[in-house]
Every structure is written in structure tokens, then in C-alpha cells.
Design a protein around this motif. Structure first.
Motif, PDB file in Angstrom:
ATOM      1  N   MET A   1       0.850  -1.184   0.000  1.00  0.00           N
ATOM      2  CA  MET A   1       0.000   0.000   0.000  1.00  0.00           C
ATOM      3  C   MET A   1       0.899   1.253   0.000  1.00  0.00           C
ATOM      4  SD  MET A   1      -2.745   1.217   2.868  1.00  0.00           S
ATOM      5  CE  MET A   1      -4.005   0.085   2.315  1.00  0.00           C
ATOM      6  N   ARG A   2       0.652   2.164  -0.976  1.00  0.00           N
ATOM      7  CA  ARG A   2       1.435   3.416  -1.042  1.00  0.00           C
ATOM      8  C   ARG A   2       0.824   4.453  -0.123  1.00  0.00           C
ATOM      9  NH1 ARG A   2       5.382   3.476  -3.817  1.00  0.00           N
ATOM     10  NH2 ARG A   2       5.651   5.730  -3.606  1.00  0.00           N
ATOM     11  N   PHE A   3       1.679   5.295   0.435  1.00  0.00           N
ATOM     12  CA  PHE A   3       1.207   6.345   1.364  1.00  0.00           C
ATOM     13  C   PHE A   3       2.167   7.526   1.320  1.00  0.00           C
ATOM     14  CE2 PHE A   3       4.570   6.057   4.436  1.00  0.00           C
ATOM     15  CZ  PHE A   3       5.081   4.782   4.225  1.00  0.00           C
ATOM     16  N   TRP A   4       1.691   8.672   1.825  1.00  0.00           N
ATOM     17  CA  TRP A   4       2.534   9.826   2.131  1.00  0.00           C
ATOM     18  C   TRP A   4       2.528   9.979   3.637  1.00  0.00           C
ATOM     19  CZ3 TRP A   4       2.331  14.950  -1.109  1.00  0.00           C
ATOM     20  CH2 TRP A   4       2.642  14.641  -2.459  1.00  0.00           C
ATOM     21  N   LYS A   5       3.669  10.298   4.226  1.00  0.00           N
ATOM     22  CA  LYS A   5       3.770  10.658   5.628  1.00  0.00           C
ATOM     23  C   LYS A   5       3.830  12.181   5.677  1.00  0.00           C
ATOM     24  CE  LYS A   5       4.159  10.219  10.020  1.00  0.00           C
ATOM     25  NZ  LYS A   5       5.324   9.941  10.847  1.00  0.00           N
ATOM     26  N   MET A   6       2.933  12.800   6.410  1.00  0.00           N
ATOM     27  CA  MET A   6       2.876  14.269   6.462  1.00  0.00           C
ATOM     28  C   MET A   6       2.758  14.718   7.908  1.00  0.00           C
ATOM     29  SD  MET A   6       0.356  15.041   3.191  1.00  0.00           S
ATOM     30  CE  MET A   6       1.005  16.720   2.939  1.00  0.00           C
ATOM     31  N   GLN A   7       3.068  16.013   8.148  1.00  0.00           N
ATOM     32  CA  GLN A   7       2.897  16.514   9.508  1.00  0.00           C
ATOM     33  C   GLN A   7       2.569  17.998   9.495  1.00  0.00           C
ATOM     34  OE1 GLN A   7       4.824  18.689  11.489  1.00  0.00           O
ATOM     35  NE2 GLN A   7       6.439  19.158   9.987  1.00  0.00           N
ATOM     36  N   GLY A   8       1.833  18.418  10.496  1.00  0.00           N
ATOM     37  CA  GLY A   8       1.565  19.848  10.691  1.00  0.00           C
ATOM     38  C   GLY A   8       1.702  20.124  12.179  1.00  0.00           C
ATOM     39  N   GLY A   9       2.697  20.935  12.567  1.00  0.00           N
ATOM     40  CA  GLY A   9       2.915  21.194  13.989  1.00  0.00           C
ATOM     41  C   GLY A   9       3.286  19.935  14.754  1.00  0.00           C
ATOM     42  N   GLY A  10       3.833  18.948  14.058  1.00  0.00           N
ATOM     43  CA  GLY A  10       4.229  17.709  14.728  1.00  0.00           C
ATOM     44  C   GLY A  10       3.085  16.709  14.856  1.00  0.00           C
ATOM     45  N   ASN A  11       1.873  17.124  14.545  1.00  0.00           N
ATOM     46  CA  ASN A  11       0.723  16.205  14.468  1.00  0.00           C
ATOM     47  C   ASN A  11       0.907  15.460  13.148  1.00  0.00           C
ATOM     48  OD1 ASN A  11      -2.870  16.920  14.373  1.00  0.00           O
ATOM     49  ND2 ASN A  11      -1.824  15.117  15.154  1.00  0.00           N
ATOM     50  N   ASP A  12       1.107  14.124  13.240  1.00  0.00           N
ATOM     51  CA  ASP A  12       1.553  13.457  12.012  1.00  0.00           C
ATOM     52  C   ASP A  12       0.531  12.459  11.474  1.00  0.00           C
ATOM     53  OD1 ASP A  12       3.948  10.949  13.260  1.00  0.00           O
ATOM     54  OD2 ASP A  12       2.011  11.586  14.064  1.00  0.00           O
ATOM     55  N   PHE A  13       0.606  12.241  10.176  1.00  0.00           N
ATOM     56  CA  PHE A  13      -0.441  11.530   9.458  1.00  0.00           C
ATOM     57  C   PHE A  13       0.127  10.569   8.421  1.00  0.00           C
ATOM     58  CE2 PHE A  13      -3.277  14.482  11.317  1.00  0.00           C
ATOM     59  CZ  PHE A  13      -2.704  15.731  11.214  1.00  0.00           C
ATOM     60  N   VAL A  14      -0.544   9.437   8.262  1.00  0.00           N
ATOM     61  CA  VAL A  14      -0.372   8.604   7.071  1.00  0.00           C
ATOM     62  C   VAL A  14      -1.510   9.000   6.144  1.00  0.00           C
ATOM     63  CG1 VAL A  14      -0.536   6.251   6.159  1.00  0.00           C
ATOM     64  CG2 VAL A  14       0.754   6.676   8.260  1.00  0.00           C
TER      65      VAL A  14
ATOM     66  N   GLY B   1      -7.428   7.099  -1.910  1.00  0.00           N
ATOM     67  CA  GLY B   1      -8.480   6.121  -2.214  1.00  0.00           C
ATOM     68  C   GLY B   1      -9.295   6.572  -3.411  1.00  0.00           C
ATOM     69  N   VAL B   2      -8.720   7.544  -4.162  1.00  0.00           N
ATOM     70  CA  VAL B   2      -9.415   8.070  -5.356  1.00  0.00           C
ATOM     71  C   VAL B   2      -8.948   7.323  -6.604  1.00  0.00           C
ATOM     72  CG1 VAL B   2      -9.741  10.115  -6.810  1.00  0.00           C
ATOM     73  CG2 VAL B   2      -9.646  10.357  -4.317  1.00  0.00           C
ATOM     74  N   THR B   3      -7.622   7.229  -6.747  1.00  0.00           N
ATOM     75  CA  THR B   3      -7.050   6.570  -7.921  1.00  0.00           C
ATOM     76  C   THR B   3      -7.491   5.109  -7.970  1.00  0.00           C
ATOM     77  OG1 THR B   3      -5.177   8.047  -7.669  1.00  0.00           O
ATOM     78  CG2 THR B   3      -4.885   6.150  -9.152  1.00  0.00           C
ATOM     79  N   GLU B   4      -7.488   4.485  -6.750  1.00  0.00           N
ATOM     80  CA  GLU B   4      -8.084   3.145  -6.659  1.00  0.00           C
ATOM     81  C   GLU B   4      -8.636   2.950  -5.247  1.00  0.00           C
ATOM     82  OE1 GLU B   4      -4.109   1.176  -7.524  1.00  0.00           O
ATOM     83  OE2 GLU B   4      -4.873  -0.127  -5.916  1.00  0.00           O
TER      84      GLU B   4
ATOM     85  N   VAL C   1      -8.584   9.719   1.401  1.00  0.00           N
ATOM     86  CA  VAL C   1      -9.417  10.541   0.511  1.00  0.00           C
ATOM     87  C   VAL C   1     -10.109   9.620  -0.488  1.00  0.00           C
ATOM     88  CG1 VAL C   1      -7.506  11.023  -1.133  1.00  0.00           C
ATOM     89  CG2 VAL C   1      -9.468  12.595  -0.973  1.00  0.00           C
ATOM     90  N   GLU C   2     -11.395   9.884  -0.711  1.00  0.00           N
ATOM     91  CA  GLU C   2     -12.196   9.053  -1.623  1.00  0.00           C
ATOM     92  C   GLU C   2     -12.965   9.961  -2.573  1.00  0.00           C
ATOM     93  OE1 GLU C   2     -13.024   5.070   1.080  1.00  0.00           O
ATOM     94  OE2 GLU C   2     -14.493   6.686   1.187  1.00  0.00           O
ATOM     95  N   PRO C   3     -13.504   9.409  -3.660  1.00  0.00           N
ATOM     96  CA  PRO C   3     -14.234  10.255  -4.615  1.00  0.00           C
ATOM     97  C   PRO C   3     -15.445  10.954  -3.979  1.00  0.00           C
ATOM     98  CG  PRO C   3     -13.765   8.096  -5.569  1.00  0.00           C
ATOM     99  CD  PRO C   3     -13.381   8.009  -4.112  1.00  0.00           C
ATOM    100  N   ALA C   4     -15.804  12.101  -4.539  1.00  0.00           N
ATOM    101  CA  ALA C   4     -16.980  12.841  -4.062  1.00  0.00           C
ATOM    102  C   ALA C   4     -18.231  11.987  -4.256  1.00  0.00           C
ATOM    103  CB  ALA C   4     -17.109  14.141  -4.841  1.00  0.00           C
ATOM    104  N   ARG C   5     -19.233  12.241  -3.394  1.00  0.00           N
ATOM    105  CA  ARG C   5     -20.515  11.548  -3.550  1.00  0.00           C
ATOM    106  C   ARG C   5     -21.628  12.509  -3.945  1.00  0.00           C
ATOM    107  NH1 ARG C   5     -20.758   7.354   1.565  1.00  0.00           N
ATOM    108  NH2 ARG C   5     -19.085   5.960   0.885  1.00  0.00           N
TER     109      ARG C   5
END
Ligand SMILES: N[C@H](CCC[C@H](N)C(=O)O)C(=O)O
Length: 284
Positions: A1-14, A18-21, A48-52
Motif C-alpha cells: 500500500m502506497r502512502f505519504w507521511k505528512m505533519q503539521g505542527g508535529g501532528n503526524d499523518f499517514v 483512495g481516489v485513484t483506486e 481521501v475518496e471520490p466525491a458523492r
């Protein structure tokens, strides 16, 4: 599974596309991905997923490190906006994300900061949900009994629940002792995030946070919004002004023009790295 690791103010996220597939995420898989030894490590996982509907550009889903899906994440929304812009899935400068409790709009500012209109705060305790409305109230603060000790707090919903507690100094605030007791208090049927706030001036606050489902994190975007909304409601903070919000992980700027207006959260966010992780099928 591909992912980006990101952070804002040290609050971190994977962050996962979920849009491309389509991506299937069980609670066990979320816990593994957020695990700081067995997985990538993060406070939350963002999908992230496609709009509904035509009202949003994408569906935005948030999972805490404990695997639970929740209603809102402010720093996460800013990270998701940057992810979508950088991957070319959304065109700058703004993108509308459908979170559980409504559509929020993320904008990339000319100065490179990412800002998000988090929507209007709700001070009705029942909106969290909570039963705090049945408690004594002193100067707008509910008096919650925690193991026999009175704790004064304001409840604020930003889509997700927040209990804002005033302290003299964040340095020695009982974040890791009182935080979990309030998070899991029976007054909060879905648990709650807990902020410990020190007001330094009408335009400057400092807080630490015990996050529902993640423990103490260095910074919490929706928590910063709850802190400013509570401060403006109490008169401690200036309405319709940029409030400087200090957290252990960094600073955010938050602005609230008062009842009915959305709370605007701004700050930096960065991509730390991207990668791929193999997950055993049993973690579906
Ligand atoms: N722990 C929060 C979700 C993440 C909030 C925080 N990371 C933010 O930036 O808003 C909750 O259970 O509601």
C-alpha cells in the motif's frame, strides 16, 4: 500500500489515496499503519475518496491511531489539501472536503500556508455528544466531577468533541493524568478530546492536548479551533482577530468572527516522505 507521511505542527499523518483506486481499511490495518514500531507511525490516518455529491470535491475520512473512525481533523484537512494539490488530484488554490459533519474548504494561501474553514463551533454540550448540560455551570463552564474532584470545562464541538480546561500554566498541566480520565468519562458517550489552555493575552494562547484515540499529541487543529472559540465566547480572546495559538509542536493562527461564522485555521504542513508498506491479508 502506497502512502505519504505528512505533519503539521508535529501532528503526524499517514495519507492514503483512495481516489485513484479504492482502499479497504479495517481498524486492525489502521492500527498497524499508525503503529510507531510495527508500521509507519502516525497520530491519525487520512483517506481521501471520490466525491458523492456536487457539494464536495472529495470525501475525507479520518481514523485515529486506535483504529476508530472520527468526525473531523483540522491539521489533517490541511495536510490532505496539500496532498491533493501536489498529486494533481485537485487544482490550487482550494478544495472542498466532505468530512463526517459537513463540507470544509481548504485553501493554499499565497504565503504557502494551508488554511481551512472548519465550520461553526457548537457549544451545546449535547452536540458532542455529552451529558454535561445536566451539570452545575459556573461562568459558562460545566463543573464535571472526576474521581470526586471538580473540573471546570467548556464543551465545544467542531464536528468532533472537545473539552477545554483552563490552566495557569501548560507546563505542569495534568495532560497525561487528567486527560485520559476526561476522555473516557461517562459524560462523553463517544469520548472526547481534552485541551489544557493558558491564555497569555486577548490574541495569544498556549495549549496542550490529550487527543481522543491518540493520547497527547504535539498539536491539534480542531483543538486549536475549540480553544479559540471557547476563549472568544468567554471574552478572554478577541473576536474576529488572528489569534496566535502556541502548541508544543508549533504555532497555528486561528480566527473566529463569532456566532454563525466558521473558525479559520491556518498553519504550515509538510510532506515528510512517501513510501510503500506490505500488509498481511489477515489485516483486512
Ligand atoms: N483525535 C481527534 C481526531 C484528530 C484531531 C486532530 N489531530 C486535529 O488536527 O484536529 C478526535 O478523535 O476527534
Amino acid at each position: 500500500m502506497r502512502f505519504w507521511k505528512m505533519q503539521g505542527g508535529g501532528n503526524d499523518f499517514v495519507v492514503i489515496d483512495g481516489v485513484t483506486e479504492p482502499v479497504a481499511l479495517s481498524a486492525g490495518r489502521v492500527r498497524r499503519l499508525c503503529d510507531r514500531r510495527l508500521g509507519v507511525g502516525a497520530d491519525q490516518l487520512l483517506l481521501v475518496e471520490p466525491a458523492r455529491t456536487p457539494e464536495e470535491d472529495f470525501r475525507y475520512r479520518i481514523f485515529n491511531a486506535d483504529g476508530g473512525e472520527v468526525e473531523q481533523c483540522g491539521n489533517g484537512a490541511r495536510a490532505m489539501g496539500k496532498f491533493l494539490f501536489e498529486k494533481g488530484l485537485a487544482s490550487r488554490p482550494e478544495v472542498r472536503l466532505r468530512a463526517a459533519k459537513g463540507v470544509i474548504t481548504v485553501r493554499e494561501r499565497p504565503d504557502g500556508l494551508l488554511s481551512v474553514d472548519m465550520g461553526a463551533p457548537d457549544f451545546d454540550p449535547a452536540s458532542l455528544p455529552s451529558t454535561c448540560g445536566q451539570l452545575p455551570n459556573i461562568d459558562g463552564e460545566w463543573v464535571l466531577s472526576v474521581e470526586g474532584n471538580p473540573v471546570r470545562l467548556r464543551t465545544v464541538s467542531m464536528g468532533n468533541p472537545h473539552a477545554v480546561i483552563r490552566v495557569g500554566s501548560t507546563g505542569d498541566a495534568p495532560v497525561t493524568t487528567l486527560g485520559p480520565k476526561v476522555e473516557n468519562h461517562r459524560a462523553f458517550p463517544n469520548r472526547t478530546n481534552v485541551e489544557f489552555v493558558e491564555t497569555l493575552s486577548p490574541t495569544h494562547v498556549r495549549f496542550r492536548v490529550w487527543e481522543r484515540g491518540a493520547g497527547e499529541t504535539p498539536c491539534c487543529g480542531s483543538g486549536a479551533c475549540a480553544v479559540v472559540a471557547a476563549g472568544v465566547a468567554s471574552g478572554a480572546l478577541r473576536k474576529d482577530a488572528d489569534i496566535h495559538v502556541e502548541t508544543p509542536g508549533g504555532t497555528l493562527t486561528v480566527r473566529w468572527a463569532g456566532p454563525g461564522a466558521g473558525v479559520i485555521l491556518s498553519g504550515t504542513v509538510e510532506k515528510v516522505f512517501e513510501g510503500e508498506i506490505e500488509l498481511a491479508p489477515q489485516e483486512e
